[in-house]
Scaffold this motif. Structure first.
Motif, PDB file in Angstrom:
ATOM      1  N   ALA A 142       0.697  -1.331  -0.058  1.00 29.69           N
ATOM      2  CA  ALA A 142      -0.022   0.270  -0.001  1.00 29.69           C
ATOM      3  C   ALA A 142       0.917   1.454  -0.047  1.00 29.69           C
ATOM      4  O   ALA A 142       0.361   2.263  -0.739  1.00 29.69           O
ATOM      5  N   LEU A 143       1.988   1.113   0.670  1.00 30.85           N
ATOM      6  CA  LEU A 143       2.876   2.525   0.702  1.00 30.85           C
ATOM      7  C   LEU A 143       3.362   2.649  -0.619  1.00 30.85           C
ATOM      8  O   LEU A 143       3.423   3.633  -1.036  1.00 30.85           O
ATOM      9  N   TYR A 144       3.936   1.380  -1.291  1.00 35.95           N
ATOM     10  CA  TYR A 144       4.615   1.704  -2.732  1.00 35.95           C
ATOM     11  C   TYR A 144       3.458   2.037  -3.595  1.00 35.95           C
ATOM     12  O   TYR A 144       3.677   3.243  -4.489  1.00 35.95           O
ATOM     13  N   ALA A 145       2.325   1.769  -3.465  1.00 39.03           N
ATOM     14  CA  ALA A 145       1.184   2.121  -4.442  1.00 39.03           C
ATOM     15  C   ALA A 145       0.887   3.549  -4.251  1.00 39.03           C
ATOM     16  O   ALA A 145       0.611   4.295  -5.362  1.00 39.03           O
ATOM     17  N   LYS A 146       0.823   3.986  -2.862  1.00 41.61           N
ATOM     18  CA  LYS A 146       0.452   5.409  -2.774  1.00 41.61           C
ATOM     19  C   LYS A 146       1.528   6.409  -3.145  1.00 41.61           C
ATOM     20  O   LYS A 146       1.280   7.377  -3.803  1.00 41.61           O
ATOM     21  N   TYR A 147       2.789   6.115  -2.904  1.00 43.81           N
ATOM     22  CA  TYR A 147       3.869   6.955  -2.975  1.00 43.81           C
ATOM     23  C   TYR A 147       4.614   6.577  -3.960  1.00 43.81           C
ATOM     24  O   TYR A 147       5.859   7.118  -4.404  1.00 43.81           O
ATOM     25  N   GLY A 148       4.346   5.568  -4.926  1.00 41.01           N
ATOM     26  CA  GLY A 148       5.292   5.057  -5.941  1.00 41.01           C
ATOM     27  C   GLY A 148       5.194   5.679  -7.206  1.00 41.01           C
ATOM     28  O   GLY A 148       5.955   5.480  -8.425  1.00 41.01           O
ATOM     29  N   GLY A 149       4.151   6.618  -7.176  1.00 42.37           N
ATOM     30  CA  GLY A 149       3.793   7.248  -8.442  1.00 42.37           C
ATOM     31  C   GLY A 149       3.308   6.357  -9.628  1.00 42.37           C
ATOM     32  O   GLY A 149       3.583   6.830 -10.698  1.00 42.37           O
ATOM     33  N   GLY A 150       2.432   5.736  -9.192  1.00 44.34           N
ATOM     34  CA  GLY A 150       1.782   4.784 -10.410  1.00 44.34           C
ATOM     35  C   GLY A 150       2.888   3.850 -10.941  1.00 44.34           C
ATOM     36  O   GLY A 150       2.660   3.391 -12.175  1.00 44.34           O
ATOM     37  N   MET A 151       3.922   3.208 -10.213  1.00 43.92           N
ATOM     38  CA  MET A 151       4.685   2.313 -10.836  1.00 43.92           C
ATOM     39  C   MET A 151       4.092   0.964 -11.475  1.00 43.92           C
ATOM     40  O   MET A 151       2.982   0.493 -10.828  1.00 43.92           O
ATOM     41  N   PRO A 152       4.763   0.416 -12.223  1.00 43.50           N
ATOM     42  CA  PRO A 152       4.058  -0.795 -12.647  1.00 43.50           C
ATOM     43  C   PRO A 152       4.017  -1.949 -11.677  1.00 43.50           C
ATOM     44  O   PRO A 152       4.788  -1.858 -10.572  1.00 43.50           O
TER      45      PRO A 152
END
Lengths: 395, 310
Positions: A142-152
Motif C-alpha cells: 500500500a505504501l509503494y502504491a500510494k507513494y510510488g507514483g503509479g509504478m508498474p
C-alpha cells in the motif's frame, strides 16, 4: 548458657528424625524440580504450516503474496467448495484458508479498503503468524502504491520482495527467555532454584515444627518448669536462652536447606533474583517458626506433634501452589490458601521470578507478600504466647 | 531463723487451702510437715518457694522477704518435688550438671559438686544412664541429687519417698539426715508418720491448712492422754470380763472385737502387768500380747477425730 545448651541437646536427641525429613525432602524436591523445570529456549526456527490459497484472480501482486506466504506455509490443494473447505479445516488438513476475491488487486492499488477473506482453526498460533505476514505484505504494498507514483505492478512486487527478504539475526538470551516464559505461564516458574525455593514451603515447617515442638515438649513439662522457677536464673535470662536456641535452630535449618540449592544450581543461586527469593524465604522462616512455637504450646503429645508437622507442611503446600501450580487451582482453593503463609510465599516467589528489573516499584507486590508472611509470624507468636501462658496458669 | 511464715492464707475459689498458717524454721533443724493428703503441705511449700501466689500473709527466708524474683535467696535453696523432675534427654550426669549449672556458673566448681552429688546418692555406676533406664528408687535418688548438688543451706523436700521401695526409702532418709549433719536446714513434708518420726527434729501437723500441733515427737505425744495401747489375742472374753477390765486402774478404754482385746491406758505405770494379772486370775487363755506407745497417728486421731491416712 545452661538452657541454651539443653535446647541443643534436646534437638540433638531428635536429629535423626529431622535429618530423615531433610534427606527425603532433598531427594523429592531435587527430583521433582529437575523433572518439572522447563529447558530454557536458546534458539528459534521457522515452522511451515499447511494452508489453502484460493485466488479468484491472477495478478503479480497476488502471486507475490503467494510467494511471500510460501516462506511460512505449504500450499495444499483443496476443492473450492464450502463443505470440502470445512472438512479440510476440521481434519486439520489445513489450518488457514486465504481467499483473494475478484478485483482485489485493482481496488487495492486504487487505495480502496478491500479485505482478504480468511478462515482459520480457532486459537491457532500459525493463523496469527500468517496474519502478520499478510498484513506486512499488504501494508508495504500500500505504501509503494500510494507513494510510488503509479509504478508498474511487476516493479512494485519486485521492490516488495527485496524489502521483505531482509532478515536480522537474533540470538535469544536464556535468562530473558526464562522471564518471558514465566510471565506467559502466569508465574509457574521454570528454574530449578525457584522450584527448590517453593519446595522449602513444605520442608521448613515440617522440620521446624518437629524440632521446636520437641523443645517445647521438654520445657512445658510442669515439674521441670517448677524446678527451673525455683532456681536463681532470672526469667529474662531463661527466656533469652530459650529464644536464642530456637532462633539458632531455625537459621541453621534454613542454611542447611539452602546449601544443596547453591550447590546444584550455583548460577541462579547467586543471581540478583535469588537474593529476593532468600529474603522471601526468610520471611517464611519467621512464620514457620511462629507456627512451630504455637503448635509446641498447644500440643502436649510427641506423636501429635509429629502428625501435625506433616499436616501443617503438606496441607498448605497442596493448596498454596507448591506441589500443584496455582494456575491449576480453583479460586475457592486459592482463597482458602490465602489464609496460610505458604500461599503468600509461593506468590512472592513467582512474582520475583517473573521480574526482569528489580526496582522497588516492581518488587512492591512481593514485599507486600513478605509483609503478610511476617504478619502471620507475629500472629502465630502472639497466639503461642497466649496458649503458653494459659498452660502455665493451669499448671 | 531460716524460714518465717506468718498468717499465710491461700484460697482456691471457695476452698481455703491454707488458713492463717504460721510457723518458723530454725537453722539446722529438720522440720517435718505432717498431714493427710489435701492438708495443705504442698501448697505451703509452693507458697514458700513463690511458685504460688497467696492471698494473705508474709514469708521470709534468711530474714528477707521471699518473692518470685528473690534470686539471691533462691541461690541457697534446694528443692526436691514430689514428682521426679529430670530430663529424659539427658544422662544422669548431664541432668545433675544442668540443674547445678542453674546455680553454679563456674565450670570447675560445678564439676566437683556434681561428682559429690553423684557420690552422695550412690549413682556412680549409673552416671551415663538415661532416666528411662533407671529403676524407681534410682530415679528418686537422681531427683534428689539434682536438688542438692549446689550445696544449698535450705532444702525443701515435698514427699520425696512416694512410691519408693523400702530399701530406697531408707537410703533417702539416711541421705537427708546426712545433709542435715553437713549443715543444711531441712523442711520435709510427708503423710508417712514413720518417716517423719524417724528423721525430724520437730514436727508440725497440718489439717485443713491449719497447724494443729507443733513440737518434737515427744512433745506431740505428751499432748494426748493416751500412754499405752495393749493388744491381747484371746477368744474367751465375756461382757462381764470387759466390765471388770474397765475397773483396772489406768485402763481408760477397753474394747473387744475379732478375737482382739484392746486396752488403752493413760500415762500410768504397770498397765501391761495389771492386764496380764487379770487374765491369769480369770483363767482366760491368750495368745500374742503386744504393747504400743502412742504414734503420731494417735496424736492426729485424738486432736482431729480422724486417722492420719483417711
Amino acid at each position: 548458657m545452661q538452657v541454651f545448651k539443653l535446647c541443643i541437646k534436646v534437638l540433638e536427641k531428635n536429629k535423626t528424625a529431622m535429618l530423615i525429613y531433610i534427606f527425603i525432602f532433598l531427594v523429592i524436591s531435587v527430583m521433582i524440580s529437575r523433572l518439572s523445570v522447563s529447558k530454557p529456549q536458546t534458539g528459534y526456527a521457522d515452522v511451515k504450516t499447511d494452508i489453502a490459497f484460493l485466488s479468484e484472480e491472477n495478478t503479480p501482486l497476488v502471486n507475490g503474496l503467494k510467494q511471500e506466504l510460501s516462506k511460512s506455509a505449504n500450499f495444499v490443494t483443496v476443492a473450492d467448495q464450502t463443505e470440502a473447505l470445512q472438512d479440510a479445516l476440521y481434519f486439520r488438513d489445513v489450518t488457514y484458508i486465504v481467499r483473494i476475491p475478484k478485483g482485489f488487486t485493482e481496488r487495492f492499488l486504487k487505495g480502496e479498503n478491500v479485505r482478504i477473506e480468511k478462515t482459520t482453526v480457532p486459537d491457532s498460533v500459525y493463523g496469527a503468524y500468517l496474519d502478520m505476514k499478510i498484513n506486512r505484505y499488504l501494508t508495504t504494498a500500500a505504501l509503494y502504491a500510494k507513494y510510488g507514483g503509479g509504478m508498474p505492478q511487476k516493479k512494485l512486487v519486485s521492490l516488495l520482495k527485496s524489502d521483505l527478504d531482509q532478515t536480522a539475526s537474533v540470538t535469544l538470551k536464556p535468562e530473558k527467555v526464562r522471564s518471558a516464559e514465566t510471565v506467559e505461564s502466569g508465574g509457574t516458574g521454570t528454574t530449578f532454584t525457584m522450584y527448590y525455593f517453593n519446595y522449602l514451603a513444605y520442608v521448613l515447617p515440617a522440620v521446624l515444627i518437629f524440632g521446636i515442638g520437641a523443645i517445647m515438649q521438654v520445657f512445658n513439662n510442669r515439674d521441670l518448669s517448677l524446678r527451673s522457677f525455683c532456681s536463681p536464673i532470672t526469667a529474662r535470662n531463661y527466656n533469652f536462652q530459650f529464644l536464642l536456641a530456637n532462633i539458632v535452630f531455625c537459621i541453621v535449618c534454613w542454611a542447611i536447606l539452602l546449601i544443596p540449592c547453591a550447590l546444584l544450581d550455583p548460577k541462579h543461586f547467586f543471581s540478583r533474583a535469588t537474593s529476593f527469593l532468600l529474603l522471601n524465604s526468610f520471611a517464611f522462616l519467621l512464620s514457620a517458626g511462629g507456627l512451630s512455637y504455637l503448635i509446641g504450646n498447644l500440643v502436649k503429645n510427641r506423636s501429635a506433634i509429629s502428625a501435625l508437622s506433616n499436616v501443617c507442611s503438606l496441607g498448605p503446600s497442596f493448596i498454596g501452589g507448591v506441589f500443584i501450580p496455582r494456575l491449576m487451582l480453583s479460586d475457592t482453593v486459592l482463597k482458602i490458601a490465602s489464609f496460610t503463609p505458604t500461599y503468600w510465599y509461593v506468590k512472592a516467589n513467582e512474582q520475583i521470578e517473573a521480574l526482569g528489573t528489580f526496582d522497588f516499584s516492581n518488587l512492591a507486590s512481593s514485599y507486600g507478600c513478605m509483609a503478610v508472611e511476617a504478619g502471620f509470624a507475629v500472629a502465630f507468636l502472639a497466639l503461642g504466647l497466649t496458649a503458653g501462658k494459659k498452660t502455665r496458669v493451669a499448671g | 531463723m531460716i524460714i518465717s511464715v506468718k498468717n499465710l492464707v491461700k484460697r482456691y475459689g471457695n476452698l481455703v487451702a491454707l488458713d492463717h498458717l504460721s510457723f518458723d524454721v530454725e537453722e539446722g533443724e529438720i522440720l517435718g510437715l505432717l498431714g493427710p493428703n489435701g492438708s495443705g503441705k504442698t501448697t505451703a511449700i509452693n507458697c514458700i518457694l513463690s511458685l504460688l501466689k497467696y492471698d494473705k500473709g508474709e514469708i521470709r527466708i534468711f530474714g528477707r522477704p521471699m518473692r518470685p524474683d528473690a534470686y539471691d535467696i533462691k541461690r541457697d535453696i534446694g528443692v526436691i518435688m514430689q514428682n521426679v523432675a529430670v530430663f529424659d534427654e539427658l544422662t544422669v550426669y548431664e541432668n545433675i550438671n544442668y540443674f547445678c549449672g542453674l546455680y553454679i556458673p563456674e565450670k570447675e566448681k560445678r564439676k566437683r559438686l556434681v561428682e559429690e552429688a553423684i557420690d552422695f546418692v550412690g549413682l556412680n555406676d549409673f552416671r551415663r544412664f538415661y532416666p528411662k533406664k533407671l529403676s524407681g528408687g534410682l530415679l528418686r535418688r537422681l531427683n534428689i541429687a539434682c536438688g542438692i548438688a549446689h550445696k544449698p543451706k535450705l532444702i525443701l523436700l515435698d514427699e520425696p519417698t512416694v512410691a519408693v521401695d523400702p530399701q530406697s526409702r531408707n537410703n533417702i532418709l539416711e541421705g537427708i539426715q546426712r545433709l542435715n549433719r553437713e549443715g543444711a536446714t531441712i523442711v520435709y513434708t510427708s503423710h508417712y508418720m514413720e518417716e517423719v518420726e524417724q528423721i525430724c527434729s520437730r514436727i508440725i501437723i497440718l489439717d485443713k491448712g491449719k497447724v494443729i500441733a507443733n513440737g518434737t515427737k515427744e512433745e506431740l505425744k505428751n499432748m494426748i492422754s493416751l500412754g499405752e495401747k495393749i493388744t491381747v489375742e484371746t477368744s474367751a472374753i465375756h461382757p462381764e470380763h470387759l466390765a471388770a477390765l474397765r475397773r483396772i486402774p489406768g485402763a481408760d478404754s477397753v474394747e473387744y472385737a475379732n478375737g482382739l482385746l484392746v486396752v488403752k491406758s493413760g500415762k500410768s505405770k504397770n498397765n501391761l502387768e495389771n492386764v496380764l494379772d487379770f487374765l491369769k486370775k480369770q483363767q482366760i487363755g491368750y495368745g500374742r500380747i503386744y504393747s504400743e506407745l502412742p504414734t503420731l497417728n494417735d496424736v492426729f486421731l485424738e486432736i482431729t477425730g480422724k486417722e492420719l491416712r483417711d
